[in-house]
Design an enzyme around this catalytic site. Sequence first.
Site, mmCIF file in Angstrom:
data_model
loop_
_atom_site.group_PDB
_atom_site.id
_atom_site.type_symbol
_atom_site.label_atom_id
_atom_site.label_comp_id
_atom_site.label_asym_id
_atom_site.label_seq_id
_atom_site.Cartn_x
_atom_site.Cartn_y
_atom_site.Cartn_z
ATOM 1 N N SER A 148 -24.021 11.072 14.005
ATOM 2 C CA SER A 148 -24.591 10.487 15.216
ATOM 3 C C SER A 148 -23.450 9.938 16.065
ATOM 4 C CB SER A 148 -25.533 9.338 14.850
ATOM 5 O OG SER A 148 -25.876 8.562 15.985
ATOM 6 N N TYR A 161 -26.943 0.860 10.592
ATOM 7 C CA TYR A 161 -27.045 2.277 10.960
ATOM 8 C C TYR A 161 -25.698 2.790 11.452
ATOM 9 C CZ TYR A 161 -28.866 6.533 13.148
ATOM 10 O OH TYR A 161 -29.099 7.851 13.504
ATOM 11 N N SER A 164 -23.298 3.223 8.611
ATOM 12 C CA SER A 164 -23.633 4.390 7.780
ATOM 13 C C SER A 164 -23.158 5.682 8.439
ATOM 14 C CB SER A 164 -25.141 4.442 7.509
ATOM 15 O OG SER A 164 -25.885 4.844 8.655
ATOM 16 N N LYS A 165 -23.271 5.765 9.750
ATOM 17 C CA LYS A 165 -22.860 6.987 10.446
ATOM 18 C C LYS A 165 -21.340 7.070 10.580
ATOM 19 C CE LYS A 165 -26.975 8.635 10.989
ATOM 20 N NZ LYS A 165 -27.407 9.883 10.307
ATOM 21 N N ILE A 194 -31.410 11.990 21.100
ATOM 22 C CA ILE A 194 -32.251 13.164 20.841
ATOM 23 C C ILE A 194 -33.711 12.733 20.767
ATOM 24 C CG2 ILE A 194 -32.661 15.115 19.313
ATOM 25 C CD1 ILE A 194 -29.841 15.126 20.513
ATOM 26 N N THR A 196 -36.909 12.609 19.282
ATOM 27 C CA THR A 196 -37.593 12.837 18.006
ATOM 28 C C THR A 196 -38.527 11.669 17.745
ATOM 29 O OG1 THR A 196 -35.990 11.643 16.634
ATOM 30 C CG2 THR A 196 -35.500 13.971 17.107
#
Length: 257
Positions: A148, A161, A164-165, A194, A196
């Site tokens: 990401s 987050y 983690s990326k 994106i 989603t």
Amino acid sequence: MKKVALITGGSRGIGYGCAEHLARAGFDLAINGMREEKDAADALNVLRKLGAEVVYCRGDISSAKDRTAILKNVREKFGRLNVLVSNAGVAPKVRADVLETSEESWDHVVGANLKGSFFLAQAAAKWLVEQKQADPKNFSGCLIIVSSISATVVSTNRGEYCVSKAGLAMVAALFAARLGEYDLPVYEIRPGVIKTDMTSGVTEKYDKLIAGELTVTKRWGTPDDVGRTAAALARGDFPYSTGSVIMVDGGLIMPRL
């Protein structure tokens, strides 16, 4: 004999975009997800109509037991693996300032996005090496790590987050360096914003930002955008680009004045 790709988180969102394009590219597919198979049946059937033989491998990649079961399922169904698209990931259940991040949320996010992805990539890499050594002239394969822009773009309300990326970006680099001697390339796809189900809760926010100056390309990214990239890498269109980071972000991180 058709090549086989395992796609984690492959029944929805970005993972499904990758699965659809790999099916069109002639791959048979092992689709991993957390849902029961009946809940993913519609997506799986579309992939089959595209010509792919498909097996569903339910499991949580943060679990060592589940990771073993996923790869066992692939072995039993196909007996081979050419491509891992490591895409599965989770967002924090509650977005919280980094001053308030809980250990529970950290463990949940980092356990899936980083720990689980690392050890699944490790196990898949060993299998790819095994196959390459058994048939060095004819076997080809690769690892594709979907990370990401959050690997480098700071969001202080979801620090776990971002961490983690950022770690996942290093996972891709580590395996690229390690698998080079076997001519097994490793790539990182770094998507931007994106559309989603994971981003559905922030649609209004990003609609406004994209209409402004957030991206160069004035639209949301789609799973199709990422899927096209994954298929090109899986086909072997970029054999001399191992370790590369492919941005699919509409120019979001491009420095501009």
